[in-house]
Enzyme design. Sequence first.
Site, PDB file in Angstrom:
ATOM      1  N   HIS A   1     -60.826  10.678  62.704  1.00  0.00           N
ATOM      2  CA  HIS A   1     -60.204   9.434  62.587  1.00  0.00           C
ATOM      3  C   HIS A   1     -60.893   8.219  62.910  1.00  0.00           C
ATOM      4  O   HIS A   1     -62.072   7.840  63.455  1.00  0.00           O
ATOM      5  CB  HIS A   1     -59.101   9.779  64.087  1.00  0.00           C
TER       6      HIS A   1
ATOM      7  N   GLU B   1     -58.421  17.599  70.710  1.00  0.00           N
ATOM      8  CA  GLU B   1     -59.483  18.118  71.427  1.00  0.00           C
ATOM      9  C   GLU B   1     -59.994  19.492  71.571  1.00  0.00           C
ATOM     10  O   GLU B   1     -60.650  20.361  72.283  1.00  0.00           O
ATOM     11  CB  GLU B   1     -58.949  18.062  73.206  1.00  0.00           C
TER      12      GLU B   1
END
Length: 172
Positions: free
Chosen positions: A14, A87
Amino acid sequence: MSVAEPRRIVLFRHAKADWPQVSDHERPLAERGRRDAPVAGRKLADSGIPFDLALCSTAARTRETWKLAVQELPQRPKTVYEDRLYEASPGELIAVLNETPDDVQNVVLIGHNPGVQGLTDVLSGDSEGDARTRLNRRGFPTATFAVLTYSGSWKALEPGVATLVDYWAPSE
């Protein structure tokens, strides 16, 4: 499509996120991230890879990155927003990729570090040109992507079976 034809996996971190008083999952892009995401999208378009599928973390910063980047592509792939990418470890990311239908040739995965860089390292048993050198020198800054090729079924994707063929970071 034959599983013998090389597949392409693009691992895309990102763009730069902001740090407002929200949960980590809800962090939006910073101004720099809103500038870098479309640039990364144009570089993805320049690669000529016709993406069949985009797997995107559900975090706000990955969704926003993909929304800005995909506008630059000539064709919008099917996009699946996947909670398990947030995550995720390299092993967890491989498990998600293993579920990809074999009629999908080219995948872009929009995720987070350290998982995305770790997955690039784990999958790429080989590399072409100076992609590995540049990756090792730069790491995986925000809005960076790596392109890997792989021949075989998605269910057989495992450590060391792919080739790192390209690497791009916004400052290149």
